[in-house]
Write a protein that holds these residues in place. Structure first.
Motif, PDB file in Angstrom:
ATOM      1  N   SER A 450       0.862  -1.176   0.000  1.00 52.13           N
ATOM      2  CA  SER A 450       0.000   0.000   0.000  1.00 52.13           C
ATOM      3  C   SER A 450       0.902   1.230   0.000  1.00 52.13           C
ATOM      4  O   SER A 450       1.737   1.382   0.900  1.00 52.13           O
ATOM      5  N   VAL A 451       0.749   2.071  -1.015  1.00 46.65           N
ATOM      6  CA  VAL A 451       1.516   3.309  -1.118  1.00 46.65           C
ATOM      7  C   VAL A 451       0.600   4.444  -0.678  1.00 46.65           C
ATOM      8  O   VAL A 451      -0.487   4.628  -1.251  1.00 46.65           O
ATOM      9  N   ARG A 452       1.038   5.199   0.324  1.00 43.75           N
ATOM     10  CA  ARG A 452       0.172   6.220   0.917  1.00 43.75           C
ATOM     11  C   ARG A 452       0.924   7.529   1.104  1.00 43.75           C
ATOM     12  O   ARG A 452       2.128   7.538   1.369  1.00 43.75           O
ATOM     13  N   TYR A 453       0.160   8.588   0.991  1.00 39.68           N
ATOM     14  CA  TYR A 453       0.653   9.926   1.315  1.00 39.68           C
ATOM     15  C   TYR A 453      -0.399  10.594   2.196  1.00 39.68           C
ATOM     16  O   TYR A 453      -1.533  10.812   1.766  1.00 39.68           O
ATOM     17  N   ALA A 454      -0.033  10.891   3.432  1.00 36.50           N
ATOM     18  CA  ALA A 454      -0.947  11.510   4.397  1.00 36.50           C
ATOM     19  C   ALA A 454      -0.320  12.809   4.892  1.00 36.50           C
ATOM     20  O   ALA A 454       0.473  12.803   5.843  1.00 36.50           O
ATOM     21  N   PRO A 455      -0.649  13.936   4.262  1.00 36.67           N
ATOM     22  CA  PRO A 455       0.013  15.200   4.636  1.00 36.67           C
ATOM     23  C   PRO A 455      -0.333  15.687   6.036  1.00 36.67           C
ATOM     24  O   PRO A 455       0.423  16.433   6.636  1.00 36.67           O
ATOM     25  N   GLY A 456      -1.469  15.289   6.581  1.00 36.47           N
ATOM     26  CA  GLY A 456      -1.836  15.747   7.923  1.00 36.47           C
ATOM     27  C   GLY A 456      -1.360  14.840   9.034  1.00 36.47           C
ATOM     28  O   GLY A 456      -1.726  15.033  10.197  1.00 36.47           O
TER      29      GLY A 456
END
Length: 540
Positions: A450-456
C-alpha cells in the motif's frame, strides 16, 4: 405675588426601546447555542456514532470488492443503504455536516475562553478579604516584631505561586495550568480535525500486488494500481515518480508456525535521473520514498505453470494466488491459457479449445490425501493441486470477471468442461488426454503493498501528544488562592512584641488535597520566620 408650584416633578419619559431585528436575534441566539460546550459535546458524540457504519460496513474507497459482494448478498437492503451514503460514510453529506458543525463549535468555544484566560494571566492576584477567618482554610502564627511581607512572598515564589505584595498583605494564586490544559485540549482537538481534513483533501493511497522479478516492476501511476483513491485536491500528475521491483521476500516463523519476521527487499528507480537504490521494509517499518510511504500488507506465492498444447506450442503462466486465510498460507487461484491450441497451419482455434486450471497451492503439502491444505507456511514441500478445464472461457465476450477464479456460469452451462484432476510437485509434469502437458516449474514470491501519502499525519501526531498533555493538566491541576496578613505588634512599637501573621486559603474548584497543601505552606512560612529570627539573634 409669586406662586410656587409644590407639585412633584413628573419623571422623565422613558427612552424608546430600540427594536431588535428578529433575523439578527435568531442568528445571535443560534450562534450562542452552537458555540456552547454542551453543543460541542453533543456533536462530538454524534460524530462518534456516525463513524460506526463506516467501521461495520465495507467502504468503496477502501475495499470496493467487498462492497460489490455486499450488494450481491443483500440485493434488497444494499441499494437503500447506498442512498443514505452508508458505503461512503466519511465522504457523505451528513457526516461532513456534523464534522463542520463540530469544527465551528469548537472554534467558537475556544476563542472567548482563550481571551478570558489571557486576561486572567495578566491580572495580579486579588486583594485579601477583610475576614480571613471565614475562608475554608485559616491559620494564625506568631512572627518577629519586624515581620517582612517580602520574606513571605519569597517563600511562596519558591513554590511557584504568583505573588503580589500590598503593604502588609501578601496575595498569591496558583493553578492556571488547569485552564491552560483545557484550552490546549480543545485546540488540539481542532488540530486533529484539521489534520484529518488536510489528509482527506490532499492525501492519496493505492494498493498493488507486486510479484518478484524485473518483468513485474511497478511504477507509481494510477493506472498500475489495483485500487487507488486520490483526494479532491490531488491529480494523477501529482503522484511522485518512482518504480519498484521486488528482488526477494524473506519470512521467518516460530516453531508453532506463527510468523516472527517479514522483510521485502526492492529496487527503487527514480525516472527523474536519481540513481537506483535498494530499500527494505516490513510490516511495521515502511519504506519512505519522499512524501510517500510504502507499507507491507501481506505476501504469498505465484506458481509458475508451463502448458504445452497439442501442437507443441508452450506458454508460461506466473499468476499470483490468493491466500484462503489459514495460517499455513494455503492459496487458491487459476491459470488460464486462452491462446492455446491454435492451429499453426491455419492460425485459427476452435472456440471450445481454450484451457484453464483451477488450482490450490500448498507451500508444504501433506504426505497423504486430501491435498487441499498446507501443513506449514514455509516452502518445504511445495505442490499444486489442479483441476483441468477445456472449452470456452468466456473471455471473448468482453464481460468483466475475476482473475482469481473461473466463470462459474461457463461451467454450469457446459461450455467449460472438466477434463482431469492431478497433484504436481516442483518439476513434475502432467500429460492430458489430448497429449498436451502441464509442468509445475516452481513459484515466485509476491507482496501486497500500500503506497500512501498523508500530509496531515505529522500535525495529527503533534496534536494528539498535545491533547494528552492538555488533558493531564486539565484533570490534575487545581486553581487556588492564599493570603497572608501581618498585624503590627501590640503597642505599635516594633520592639513591643511579636507580630501576628494571619493566613487564609481558598480553592477555586473542589480540591481534596488543598488542606494539606495549605498546612505545608503555613509551616514553610513559619520555619522561614524562625530561621530569620535565629539569624538576627546571631547577628546581635
Amino acid at each position: 405675588m409669586t406662586t410656587v408650584d409644590d407639585r412633584p416633578a413628573s419623571p422623565p419619559a422613558p427612552a424608546p426601546r430600540r427594536r431588535v431585528n428578529p433575523a439578527l436575534a435568531l442568528l445571535r441566539n443560534s450562534w450562542r447555542q452552537l458555540t456552547s460546550m454542551r453543543t460541542a459535546l453533543i456533536l462530538l458524540f454524534l460524530l462518534a456514532v456516525a463513524a460506526i457504519p463506516g467501521s461495520v460496513l465495507p467502504q468503496r474507497g477502501v475495499n470496493p470488492e467487498k462492497v460489490n459482494q455486499w450488494f450481491r448478498d443483500h440485493p434488497d437492503l444494499a441499494p437503500r443503504l447506498d442512498q443514505l451514503g452508508m458505503f461512503e460514510v466519511f465522504g457523505s453529506v451528513w457526516f461532513s455536516a456534523i464534522y463542520l458543525l463540530l469544527f465551528t463549535s469548537l472554534i467558537g468555544c475556544i476563542l472567548p475562553r482563550a481571551r478570558d484566560h489571557v486576561r486572567a494571566l495578566r491580572m495580579t492576584p486579588p486583594a485579601a478579604p477583610k475576614r480571613l477567618d471565614r475562608l475554608p482554610q485559616h491559620a494564625v502564627l506568631e512572627a518577629p516584631a519586624a515581620a517582612d511581607p517580602e520574606a513571605i512572598a519569597a517563600v511562596l515564589r519558591r513554590r511557584r505561586w504568583r505573588v503580589v505584595v500590598r503593604g502588609n498583605e501578601v496575595s498569591a494564586e496558583k493553578g492556571y495550568l488547569k485552564e491552560t490544559g483545557n484550552l490546549l485540549f480543545h485546540v488540539s482537538l481542532v488540530a486533529v480535525l484539521l489534520g484529518v481534513a488536510i489528509g482527506s483533501w490532499y492525501g492519496w493511497h493505492g494498493n498493488r500486488l507486486l510479484v518478484a522479478g524485473a518483468e513485474n516492476a511497478f511504477c507509481n501511476t494510477r493506472q498500475q494500481y489495483a485500487e487507488a483513491s486520490l483526494g479532491p485536491r490531488v491529480d494523477s500528475a501529482d503522484l511522485p515518480p518512482f518504480c519498484l521491483t521486488l528482488d526477494r521476500f524473506e519470512a521467518e516463523y516460530l516453531s508453532s508456525g506463527q510468523p516472527s519476521r517479514y522483510w521485502a527487499t526492492v529496487t527503487v528507480d527514480h525516472p527523474d535521473g536519481a540513481p537506483e537504490r535498494t530499500g527494505g521494509f516490513s510490516v511495521n517499518s515502511p519504506l519512505r520514498l519522499g512524501p510517500a510511504n510504502v507499507y507491507l500488507l501481506g505476501h504469498g506465492y505465484a506458481p509458475i505453470l508451463k502448458y504445452t498444447d497439442r501442437y507443441g506450442r508452450s506458454q508460461t503462466s506466473t499468476t499470483p494466488f490468493l491466500t484462503t486465510g489459514d495460517a499455513n498460507v494455503t492459496e487458491e487461484g487459476v491459470a488460464v491459457f486462452p491462446d492455446a491450441n491454435v492451429d499453426p497451419k491455419t492460425g485459427t482455434r476452435a472456440p471450445d479449445q481454450q484451457v484453464a486450471f483451477d488450482a490450490i497451492y500448498m507451500p508444504t503439502a501433506p504426505d497423504s490425501p486430501p491435498f487441499n491444505r498446507s501443513v506449514w507456511p514455509e516452502e518445504r514441500k511445495p505442490a499444486v493441486n489442479l483441476i483441468a478445464y477445456r472449452g470456452n472461457l468466456g473471455l471473448d465476450a468482453g464481460i468483466p470477471g475475476s482473475v482469481y477464479q473461473l466463470d462459474q456460469r461457463q461451467i454450469d452451462n457446459g461450455k467449460l468442461k472438466k477434463i482431469g484432476v492431478n497433484k504436481l510437485g516442483v518439476g513434475e509434469k502432467w500429460t492430458l488426454d489430448d497429449g498436451s502437458t502441464l509442468e509445475f516449474l516452481g513459484t515466485k514470491p509476491y507482496v501486497t503493498i500500500s503506497v500512501r501519502y498523508a500530509p496531515g499525519q505529522t500535525l495529527m501526531l503533534v496534536a494528539c501528544v498535545t491533547l494528552l498533555a492538555g488533558l493531564m493538566g486539565s484533570l490534575f491541576a487545581r486553581r487556588r488562592r492564599v493570603w497572608f496578613r501581618i498585624s503590627p505588634p501590640e503597642g505599635g512599637s516594633p520592639t513591643s512584641g511579636s507580630s501576628l501573621v494571619e493566613a487564609g486559603g481558598l480553592p477555586r474548584t473542589e480540591h481534596p488535597g488543598f488542606a494539606d497543601e495549605f498546612a505545608q505552606l503555613v509551616a514553610a512560612v513559619r520555619d522561614d520566620e524562625r530561621d530569620d529570627r535565629r539569624a538576627r539573634e546571631g547577628d546581635e
